[in-house]
Motif scaffolding. Structure first.
Motif, short mmCIF file in Angstrom:
data_model
loop_
_atom_site.label_atom_id
_atom_site.label_comp_id
_atom_site.label_asym_id
_atom_site.label_seq_id
_atom_site.Cartn_x
_atom_site.Cartn_y
_atom_site.Cartn_z
N SER A 1 13.72 36.23 4.54
CA SER A 1 13.06 35.00 4.97
C SER A 1 13.84 33.78 4.48
CB SER A 1 11.64 34.97 4.41
OG SER A 1 10.98 33.81 4.85
N GLY A 2 13.97 32.79 5.37
CA GLY A 2 14.66 31.56 5.02
C GLY A 2 16.16 31.60 5.23
N LEU A 3 16.68 32.73 5.73
CA LEU A 3 18.12 32.88 5.93
C LEU A 3 18.43 33.26 7.37
CD1 LEU A 3 19.08 34.98 2.75
CD2 LEU A 3 19.12 32.48 3.00
N THR A 4 19.68 33.07 7.74
CA THR A 4 20.23 33.64 8.96
C THR A 4 21.55 34.30 8.56
OG1 THR A 4 21.64 31.78 9.63
CG2 THR A 4 19.30 31.67 10.25
N PHE A 5 22.22 34.91 9.51
CA PHE A 5 23.51 35.52 9.21
C PHE A 5 24.60 34.48 8.95
CE2 PHE A 5 22.77 39.90 11.41
CZ PHE A 5 21.95 40.26 10.35
N PHE A 6 24.31 33.22 9.29
CA PHE A 6 25.26 32.13 9.02
C PHE A 6 24.78 31.35 7.80
CE2 PHE A 6 25.82 32.98 13.53
CZ PHE A 6 27.21 33.04 13.64
#
Length: 410
Positions: A160-165
């Motif tokens: 949660s709170g992240l993406t792959f970038f």
């Protein structure tokens, strides 16, 4: 929805093409160093006056009233009626640009159905409902977040709170996020915002039923010419299908289900529900060769992947449904929201130190399991398509029995 501040103004045509699956109405506003574009099924999703710019997606409602124009949100914001996040219901994303304060405020629905991402490029800021648009910006930082990838490998979900970038962050659901033009910050998600919690009161079933019917009627208030429902063999989608059919008697509701062969129990159960409700039913049988095409397209559409191994199937279903309907309903996430699957209830109790043999909720009541989840879906064919005729004279007392009806061969 796409916006940029403090960056070279982008061509709205480019981004409207990337978001064309969201509708045919494109509205754009440009300021001295601000660009704001919305793409939707209906006009009026964008607003500007000398002090405020507003854009939104989805179907927000405030004080029980469906929002149909961004100007209404601007007025409610000026009156302070949007200050509490829970004042806004529905599935939506909202971006408010306060020009005098040089500040942007973002809000997503509590469950996080509608996505919204933010990135920084130099001293500028850009945001979009799909970060494929952000990747197209000159100077976009393509650094990978290894922790997000490791988290996905361990659990099947991006943390949660992240993406792959590493330089693309999602706006957290159910909470206002403030970002100033100049402080180089990004939205950050606090752990407390996604911690499940059992509601402190039982919710009568009648209240939930009324809320569901109200939501269906509200979402269909603009009377779209063609409405569909993603139908499985389960209770969730059957209930939504019945509510949609009940509230939209003036049109023929279409239903869609997907499977691998004619003996799939999901296919058979969905067919029986559709026949009982008099829906115009469509079935998609996917051959193994179809996954070669569907998987990369589904990954491109989904962007931030989750642990749904059936997602390519759902993507194919939406792709097919898009040829037939303008609005597509579904009955997902009730097991998460209400602890309807015993597994989820027991898991929550175990994680929170509660005995797993507690008494169940009293009959006629629901215990709400609060949390956040994402329900990505985009672009709504190929494969073998079967159209099932309506049989309105079929008795609805089909549960536990069989129809004795066989599908036509394609």
């Amino acid at each position: 929805m796409f916006g940029s501040i403090g960056m070279p103004l982008v061509d709205p045509v480019l981004f409207s093409r990337m978001l064309k699956h969201r509708g045919s109405y494109v509205d754009t506003i440009k300021g001295a160093d601000i660009s704001l574009t919305t793409v939707s099924r209906l006009p009026g999703r964008i607003f500007k006056d000398p002090e405020l710019m507003v854009a939104y997606t989805g179907s927000p409602s405030v004080e029980g009233k469906q929002i149909s124009m961004a100007a209404d949100l601007a007025e409610l914001y000026a009156l302070g009626k949007l200050d509490a996040p829970d004042a806004v219901n529905g599935h939506y994303c909202i971006a408010l640009i306060d020009i005098p304060k040089q500040q942007i405020r973002f809000l997503r629905d509590n469950i996080g159905v509608n996505t919204l991402y933010v990135t920084r490029i130099g001293r500028g800021l850009a945001f979009c409902t799909e970060y494929k648009c952000l990747r197209a910006l000159p100077g976009f930082d393509r650094s990978i977040d290894l922790e997000a990838i490791k988290g996905f490998e361990r659990t099947g979900w991006v943390p949660s709170g992240l993406t792959f970038f590493s330089q693309v962050k999602p706006v957290l659901p159910g909470k206002w996020s403030k970002v100033s033009y100049e402080d180089n910050s990004l939205p950050s998600e606090a752990a407390s915002s996604i911690t499940p919690a059992i509601a402190d009161a039982f919710v009568p079933v009648e209240v939930v039923a009324d809320a569901l019917l109200s939501a269906v009627e509200r979402l269909g208030a603009d009377q779209p010419p063609a409405v569909g429902i993603m139908l499985s063999s389960g209770v969730d989608s059957a209930l939504i299908a019945e509510l949609v059919a009940r509230s939209m008697k003036q049109i023929t509701v279409k239903s869609f289900t997907v499977g691998h062969n004619g003996g799939d129990p999901e296919i058979e159960g969905a067919r029986l529900t559709a026949l009982a409700l008099g829906l115009e039913h469509h079935e998609l049988f996917l051959e193994p060769s179809e996954f070669t095409r569907l998987l990369p397209e589904a990954m491109w559409a989904m962007e931030n992947p989750g642990g749904y191994d059936e997602y390519p199937c759902l993507f194919g279903l939406c792709e097919m449904a898009g040829l037939h309907v303008d609005v597509l309903f579904s009955g997902n996430l009730s097991d998460t929201l209400f602890g309807g699957m015993n597994f989820h209830t027991q898991l929550w109790k175990s994680l929170n130190g509660r005995p797993t043999d507690e008494e169940s909720a009293p009959n006629g009541s629901l215990t709400i399991l609060k949390g956040s989840a994402a329900a990505p879906a985009r672009r709504c064919g190929r494969g073998r398509l079967l159209t099932v005729p309506c049989m309105p004279n079929l008795s609805p007392q089909w549960i536990g029995g069989t129809s004795g009806w066989a599908p036509r061969k394609c």
